[in-house]
Design a protein around this motif. Sequence first.
Motif, mmCIF file in Angstrom:
data_model
loop_
_atom_site.group_PDB
_atom_site.id
_atom_site.type_symbol
_atom_site.label_atom_id
_atom_site.label_comp_id
_atom_site.label_asym_id
_atom_site.label_seq_id
_atom_site.Cartn_x
_atom_site.Cartn_y
_atom_site.Cartn_z
ATOM 1 N N TYR A 235 -1.540 10.583 -4.757
ATOM 2 C CA TYR A 235 -1.482 9.601 -3.662
ATOM 3 C C TYR A 235 -2.445 8.448 -3.900
ATOM 4 O O TYR A 235 -2.112 7.283 -3.694
ATOM 5 N N SER B 257 1.657 6.058 -2.575
ATOM 6 C CA SER B 257 2.955 6.450 -2.034
ATOM 7 C C SER B 257 2.972 7.946 -1.764
ATOM 8 O O SER B 257 2.753 8.752 -2.681
ATOM 9 N N VAL B 258 3.213 8.310 -0.522
ATOM 10 C CA VAL B 258 3.292 9.719 -0.150
ATOM 11 C C VAL B 258 4.500 10.378 -0.795
ATOM 12 O O VAL B 258 4.408 11.442 -1.404
ATOM 13 N N THR B 259 5.643 9.741 -0.654
ATOM 14 C CA THR B 259 6.898 10.328 -1.138
ATOM 15 C C THR B 259 6.889 10.476 -2.658
ATOM 16 O O THR B 259 7.322 11.504 -3.193
ATOM 17 N N GLU C 63 4.569 13.320 -3.754
ATOM 18 C CA GLU C 63 5.229 14.608 -3.574
ATOM 19 C C GLU C 63 6.169 14.914 -4.737
ATOM 20 O O GLU C 63 6.178 16.028 -5.272
ATOM 21 N N ASP C 64 6.965 13.926 -5.121
ATOM 22 C CA ASP C 64 7.955 14.129 -6.180
ATOM 23 C C ASP C 64 7.278 14.439 -7.518
ATOM 24 O O ASP C 64 7.709 15.352 -8.247
ATOM 25 N N GLU D 204 1.638 3.282 1.297
ATOM 26 C CA GLU D 204 2.094 4.098 2.420
ATOM 27 C C GLU D 204 0.870 4.699 3.110
ATOM 28 O O GLU D 204 -0.014 5.229 2.445
ATOM 29 N N ASP E 25 3.407 15.463 8.187
ATOM 30 C CA ASP E 25 3.142 14.688 6.979
ATOM 31 C C ASP E 25 3.040 15.621 5.779
ATOM 32 O O ASP E 25 2.331 16.617 5.816
ATOM 33 N N PRO E 26 3.744 15.324 4.683
ATOM 34 C CA PRO E 26 3.698 16.196 3.508
ATOM 35 C C PRO E 26 2.318 16.324 2.885
ATOM 36 O O PRO E 26 2.086 17.219 2.086
ATOM 37 N N LYS F 282 8.350 2.905 3.965
ATOM 38 C CA LYS F 282 7.004 3.436 3.788
ATOM 39 C C LYS F 282 6.526 4.248 4.993
ATOM 40 O O LYS F 282 5.417 4.779 4.982
ATOM 41 N N HIS G 215 8.095 9.118 6.031
ATOM 42 C CA HIS G 215 7.485 10.447 6.007
ATOM 43 C C HIS G 215 6.747 10.768 7.301
ATOM 44 O O HIS G 215 6.183 11.844 7.455
ATOM 45 N N LYS H 190 6.748 10.680 11.738
ATOM 46 C CA LYS H 190 7.522 10.609 12.977
ATOM 47 C C LYS H 190 6.645 9.894 13.992
ATOM 48 O O LYS H 190 5.813 10.498 14.650
#
Length: 303
Positions: free
Chosen positions: A19, A24-26, A29-30, A87, A106-107, A296, A299, A301
Motif C-alpha cells: 500500500y 492503492s488498496v485494491t 491486495e492483488d 486511495e 476495508d481489506p 478509488k 473498497h 462503504k
Amino acid sequence: MELDSVYRTYRPLLLSIAYRMLGSVTQAEDLVQDAFVTVQQLDSDKEGGPIRNLKAYLCKIVTNRCLDYLKSSQQKREVYVGQWLPEPLVQDYAGVTGSTSAAGGDPLQTIVLEDTISYAFLVLLDQLTPVERAVFILREAFDYDYRDIADFINKTEPGCRKIYSRLKRKIQDDPAAELIPSDQSEQLVLRFLHAAATGDMDGLFTLLSEDIVLYSDGGGKVSAAVKPVMSSQRVLAFIQGLLSKGGGAGVVRLVKVNGQLGFVLSSPSEPFPTVVSLAFRDGRVQQIYLIRNPDKLGHLKLR
C-alpha cells in the motif's frame, strides 16, 4: 508448508509495504495475493529446495512486483485526467476517547492504522521514483537493514545507503513531513468544519496558510479541479463555491483518513461521496486533499 498460517502471519506486513509503495488498496491486495500463490506453487513443485527465509522472500516478491507495477503505470499517469491522489484508508470515528474500526470492511483492516503514515506523507512519497520509494519505505517504515533492502531490489548496499540518506534530508524539509499531535490536528479539523458550516469565511481564512494548496482527484469520472488550487485567497474562493453549490444540503461525517481525523462529504446532488484529508503546518491548513474518483473509493462503504 502451512500456507494458511503463513498467510495470516505475513499478510498485514505485505499489505503495508504494497500500500505504501502503490498508494492503492485494491492493487496492494492483488499483488499480495499473487505473492502467496507464487509461494504455494513453489512449495508444490519442490524445486530448488525449501525457502530458508520465507518472510524475506515474500517481502522481496512483493517489493519487486510493486516496482514493476509502478514502472508500467507511469504511462497511465501521464494521461490521467487531473491530479492523481492515492486511495485513502478510512476508519469510522467515535470521538477522541472512542474506538475506531475499519469502515466498510476495508481489506487493509488487519493493519494497525494508527501506525500508518499520514495521507499527506503518502502523497509526498508518490513524487519519488519507484526505487527511491522502495528504499525509503523499507528503511523508514519497516527498519530493514541495507543488506536486505539491496537484496530485495537488486541494488548495492552502499547505493541504498546513499539513496536513503539523500531522501531523508530532502523529505525532512518538506511541509508534508510534519506530523502534529493527533489531538491538535483534530481540534484544527473541527474548527475548519465549524467555520465552513456557519459561513464564517473570515474565521476560515485565518485557518489557511498563505501558500496552501488544494488537490482534487476526480480521475475524469466526476467533476474536480484539474489543476491544484494555490494560495489562501483562491482556496477560500473554491470552498465558497462548493458551499454555495451544495446549498447547505450536504452531510458531513467525521472519519479517520490514514490514521488522522478527516471527513466524508455526501450530497443528494452528487452520485458519489468525497473523502477529505487536511494537512497542517504551524497551526494552519497547508494542504487539502479531495478524493472524489469513485474507482478509488470502491473498497469503502461511505454512504
